[in-house]
Design an enzyme around this catalytic site. Structure first.
Site, short mmCIF file in Angstrom:
data_model
loop_
_atom_site.label_atom_id
_atom_site.label_comp_id
_atom_site.label_asym_id
_atom_site.label_seq_id
_atom_site.Cartn_x
_atom_site.Cartn_y
_atom_site.Cartn_z
N LYS A 21 0.84 -1.21 0.00
CA LYS A 21 0.00 0.00 0.00
C LYS A 21 0.87 1.26 0.00
O LYS A 21 0.62 2.21 -0.75
CB LYS A 21 -0.94 0.00 1.22
N ASP A 73 -11.42 2.54 3.44
CA ASP A 73 -11.72 1.11 3.35
C ASP A 73 -13.22 0.87 3.19
O ASP A 73 -13.66 -0.24 2.90
CB ASP A 73 -11.24 0.37 4.62
N GLN A 125 -5.14 -1.47 9.67
CA GLN A 125 -4.79 -2.75 9.03
C GLN A 125 -5.31 -3.93 9.87
O GLN A 125 -5.07 -4.00 11.06
CB GLN A 125 -3.26 -2.83 8.86
#
Ligand code: NAP
Length: 305
Positions: free
Chosen positions: A53, A120, A97
């Site tokens: 990422k 997200d 995460q």
């Protein structure tokens, strides 16, 4: 033989568009878009994903910052980090995460993220917007699957899509996106009966179960489109005997290297039957990262407005 739905090529197209978008949006000395990644603990798979990422951010001109907290971090510490990032003027996207250490309440932490920075797409605000068919920030993996199909001119409208798995990361949001695109959708899970027969009716079959070799070639309708979301690392050759027969090269890689990434679908069997298929690796995975970049740019543009 099925055509490959190449996730790397599709992801590159998306990343090129994001890069151009960043250049256009930051002319006249506007600051760069910013993404913050909160990592708690030292899960080795998370380190790899976060690395991808951050590298992608660099490649498209997005400022990124990693916030590392020890695996012993309490809810209050993670909450404080999220609150600080919610207030930051330089951060447009925040992600926590997963997986988190088991003593942390992942849902409560995610719900704390400012929905306008929820790249997200997991906060209730954005989940509701998805259900309502409105614009918002939506989960990257299903978004990536929809883009992959679109880029490869795979028609979704009117097709019967069968989705294996009902997680909030993949199966549930994907089912909504497929419905929005006018597919007829069946979502299956661990209690589903007659799974093989259901799969055999799918025009588009999406596997997001997390079990290597779960979907056999005989489950696939001839000419179906197969999207394999699963990412499974296998180290024991006896866990994937089907590779020996249908993908002997991959089997020998497994023997020689000691481990191998495979999907949920028996690729060697499925490619004989399907019209299109995603490989693992190189299928859905790269799209997930590309859509994260795209979401971060969208969040930045919304904030700029
Ligand atoms: N490529 C990417 O970027 C990407 C992104 C996210 C995830 N993944 C991978 O995709 C896979 C799924 O991830 P996830 O987060 O969605 O997993 P998850 O939260 O563990 O969900 C798995 C789903 O599979 C269902 N399932 C389990 N056993 C089954 C069975 N025997 N028959 C039918 N359904 C069954 C479960 O049903 P229940 O709900 O009944 O338990 C659940 O809905 C994993 O391999 C993950 O690593 C890849």
């Amino acid at each position: 033989m099925a055509q490959i739905l190449d996730g790397k090529i599709a992801a590159q197209k998306i990343l090129d568009t994001v890069r151009e978008g960043v250049v256009t949006s930051t002319q006249y000395n506007f600051r760069k878009p910013g993404l913050a990644v909160i990592v708690v603990g030292d899960n080795p798979a998370s380190q790899v994903y976060v690395g991808h990422k951050l590298k992608a951010c660099e490649s498209v001109g997005i400022f990124s910052k990693e916030y590392r907290l020890p695996s012993s971090a309490a809810m209050e510490e993670v909450t404080l980090a999220i609150d600080e990032l919610n207030r930051s003027q330089n951060i447009d996207g925040i992600l926590v995460q997963m997986p988190l250490p088991s003593h942390l309440d992942a849902i409560n932490l995610v719900n704390r993220i400012d929905p306008s920075k929820d790249v997200d797409g997991f906060t209730p605000h954005n989940q509701i917007r998805l259900l309502q068919g409105r614009k918002g920030l939506f989960p990257c993996t299903p978004l990536g699957i929809m883009r992959l199909l679109e880029i490869n001119n795979v028609t979704v409208r009117g097709k019967h899509a069968v989705i294996l798995g009902r997680s909030i990361i993949v199966g549930k949001p994907l089912s909504t996106m497929m419905l929005e695109s006018n597919a007829t959708v069946t979502v299956t899970h661990s209690h589903t009966e007659h799974l093989k027969e259901i799969c055999q009716k799918a025009d588009i079959l999406v596997a997001a179960v997390g079990r290597p070799g779960f979907v056999h070639g005989s489950w696939i309708k001839p000419g179906a489109v197969v999207v394999d979301v699963g990412i499974n690392r296998i180290t024991n050759p006896s866990a994937a005997p089907y590779l020996k027969l249908s993908e002997p090269e991959r089997y020998s890689q497994l023997i020689n290297k000691g481990s191998l990434l495979v999907g949920d679908v028996r690729f060697g069997e499925a490619e004989q039957v399907a019209s299109f298929i995603t490989p693992v690796p190189g299928g859905v995975g790269p799209l997930t990262v590309a859509m994260l970049m795209s979401n971060t740019l969208d969040a930045y543009r919304m904030r700029k407005k």
